[in-house]
Design an enzyme around this catalytic site. Structure first.
Site, PDB file in Angstrom:
ATOM      1  N   HIS A  98      26.917 103.543 117.356  1.00 29.80           N
ATOM      2  CA  HIS A  98      25.886 102.183 116.872  1.00 29.80           C
ATOM      3  C   HIS A  98      26.409 101.280 116.094  1.00 29.80           C
ATOM      4  O   HIS A  98      27.215 101.815 115.268  1.00 29.80           O
ATOM      5  CB  HIS A  98      24.785 102.996 116.059  1.00 29.80           C
ATOM      6  CG  HIS A  98      23.801 102.227 115.793  1.00 29.80           C
ATOM      7  ND1 HIS A  98      22.804 101.537 116.590  1.00 29.80           N
ATOM      8  CD2 HIS A  98      23.573 101.523 114.503  1.00 29.80           C
ATOM      9  CE1 HIS A  98      21.868 100.611 116.008  1.00 29.80           C
ATOM     10  NE2 HIS A  98      22.424 100.479 114.755  1.00 29.80           N
TER      11      HIS A  98
ATOM     12  N   ASP B  45      18.635 106.503 115.722  1.00 33.78           N
ATOM     13  CA  ASP B  45      20.013 106.273 114.944  1.00 33.78           C
ATOM     14  C   ASP B  45      19.935 106.886 113.604  1.00 33.78           C
ATOM     15  O   ASP B  45      20.163 106.094 112.559  1.00 33.78           O
ATOM     16  CB  ASP B  45      20.004 104.693 114.807  1.00 33.78           C
ATOM     17  CG  ASP B  45      20.115 103.878 116.134  1.00 33.78           C
ATOM     18  OD1 ASP B  45      20.795 104.607 116.928  1.00 33.78           O
ATOM     19  OD2 ASP B  45      19.719 102.837 116.174  1.00 33.78           O
TER      20      ASP B  45
ATOM     21  N   GLY C 233      30.402  99.472 129.698  1.00 32.01           N
ATOM     22  CA  GLY C 233      31.265 100.781 129.648  1.00 32.01           C
ATOM     23  C   GLY C 233      32.380 100.646 129.003  1.00 32.01           C
ATOM     24  O   GLY C 233      33.581 101.078 129.339  1.00 32.01           O
TER      25      GLY C 233
ATOM     26  N   SER D  46      28.951 103.137 113.499  1.00 30.77           N
ATOM     27  CA  SER D  46      29.010 104.797 113.162  1.00 30.77           C
ATOM     28  C   SER D  46      28.811 105.443 114.346  1.00 30.77           C
ATOM     29  O   SER D  46      28.264 105.344 115.472  1.00 30.77           O
ATOM     30  CB  SER D  46      27.750 104.701 112.253  1.00 30.77           C
ATOM     31  OG  SER D  46      27.481 103.975 111.352  1.00 30.77           O
TER      32      SER D  46
ATOM     33  N   ASN E 110      26.181 109.516 119.668  1.00 34.94           N
ATOM     34  CA  ASN E 110      25.946 108.217 120.048  1.00 34.94           C
ATOM     35  C   ASN E 110      26.780 107.193 119.133  1.00 34.94           C
ATOM     36  O   ASN E 110      27.180 107.682 117.859  1.00 34.94           O
ATOM     37  CB  ASN E 110      24.481 107.804 119.814  1.00 34.94           C
ATOM     38  CG  ASN E 110      24.214 106.319 120.237  1.00 34.94           C
ATOM     39  OD1 ASN E 110      24.691 105.863 120.991  1.00 34.94           O
ATOM     40  ND2 ASN E 110      23.259 105.633 119.338  1.00 34.94           N
TER      41      ASN E 110
HETATM   42  C1  GRF Z   1      28.034  98.988 121.814  1.00 33.83           C
HETATM   43  O1  GRF Z   1      28.252  97.765 121.164  1.00 33.83           O
HETATM   44  C2  GRF Z   1      27.852 100.100 121.322  1.00 33.83           C
HETATM   45  O2  GRF Z   1      27.829 100.308 119.833  1.00 33.83           O
HETATM   46  C3  GRF Z   1      26.106 100.128 121.510  1.00 33.83           C
HETATM   47  O3  GRF Z   1      25.933  99.411 122.989  1.00 33.83           O
HETATM   48  C4  GRF Z   1      27.285  98.622 123.286  1.00 33.83           C
HETATM   49  C5  GRF Z   1      28.007  99.283 124.493  1.00 33.83           C
HETATM   50  O4  GRF Z   1      28.974  98.750 125.065  1.00 33.83           O
HETATM   51  N1  GRF Z   1      25.410 101.162 121.451  1.00 33.83           N
HETATM   52  P1  GRF Z   1      29.945  99.329 126.225  1.00 33.83           P
HETATM   53  O5  GRF Z   1      28.704  99.440 127.270  1.00 33.83           O
HETATM   54  O6  GRF Z   1      30.182 100.496 125.652  1.00 33.83           O
HETATM   55  O7  GRF Z   1      30.786  98.155 126.323  1.00 33.83           O
END
Ligand code: GRF
Length: 188
Positions: free
Chosen positions: A108, A144, A13, A135, A106
């Site tokens: 990514h 995605d 998180g 992104s 989201n």
């Molecule tokens: C991030 O790299 C995000 O881009 C991907 O999952 C990861 C989540 O990390 N979708 P966090 O749980 O927010 O630290």
């Protein structure tokens, strides 16, 4: 009026934390839901005084839509207006995606449309790219591939590793995500 946002997580998180720490003048995070019990992100939500719930996907087995119907009910009950996926490791079915169309975003870790899916950092290095990034995009049925709301870029350096790239990109993510979410929240 600030838009009421739910953040869906599956793990540490750190993006949730960035969304919580940003000046929430256009949105307010009012709910965090994890599909995995006991993850760090739930503690971050509680520390910020935000309702944090677990909806474990495991008891639903292969019935993804049943899980999503219960999730949807939780979100509707709490008058959620926008959903931010932040490290939420479940592919969503057309039911959920269409129910929240235009209100589901989201983040990514790649410069979409390049490198959808997993292991983006290793794939970017293998391909010999000179730049990489992240992104924020609207979520549609195909993984995605929804409309891109914002991107942040950085150069790839000699000797970069997948872990090193992940670490540097995460810093960009933490700046990009709150900005894009706020822009979306400002739309009528
Ligand atoms: C991030 O790299 C995000 O881009 C991907 O999952 C990861 C989540 O990390 N979708 P966090 O749980 O927010 O630290």
């Amino acid at each position: 009026m600030k838009k009421r946002v739910a953040v869906l997580i599956s793990g540490r998180g750190s993006n949730l934390q960035a969304l919580l720490d940003a000046e929430q003048d256009a949105y307010e995070i009012t709910l965090v839901v994890a599909n995995v019990p006991g993850v760090e992100g739930l503690d971050r939500a509680r520390a910020a005084g935000v309702e944090a719930l677990t909806l474990d996907h495991k008891p639903y087995g292969k019935n993804r839509e049943a899980f999503e119907r219960d999730l949807d009910a939780l979100l509707v009950q709490r008058n959620i207006e926008l959903i931010a996926l932040a490290g939420f490791m479940r592919v969503l079915t057309p039911f959920f995606v269409n129910a929240w169309k235009g209100r589901l975003v989201n983040i990514h870790p790649s410069l979409l449309p390049k490198y959808p899916g997993v292991n983006t950092h290793a794939r970017v290095l293998e391909a010999g790219e000179s730049e990489h990034g992240c992104s924020v995009h609207l979520v549609v049925e195909e993984v995605d591939s929804g409309e891109i709301l914002g991107q942040a870029k950085m150069p790839i350096r000699a000797g970069d590793t997948p872990d090193g790239l992940a670490e540097r990109i995460l810093l960009l993510e933490h700046e990009l995500y709150p900005r894009c979410l706020a822009e979306l929240a400002r739309l009528p």
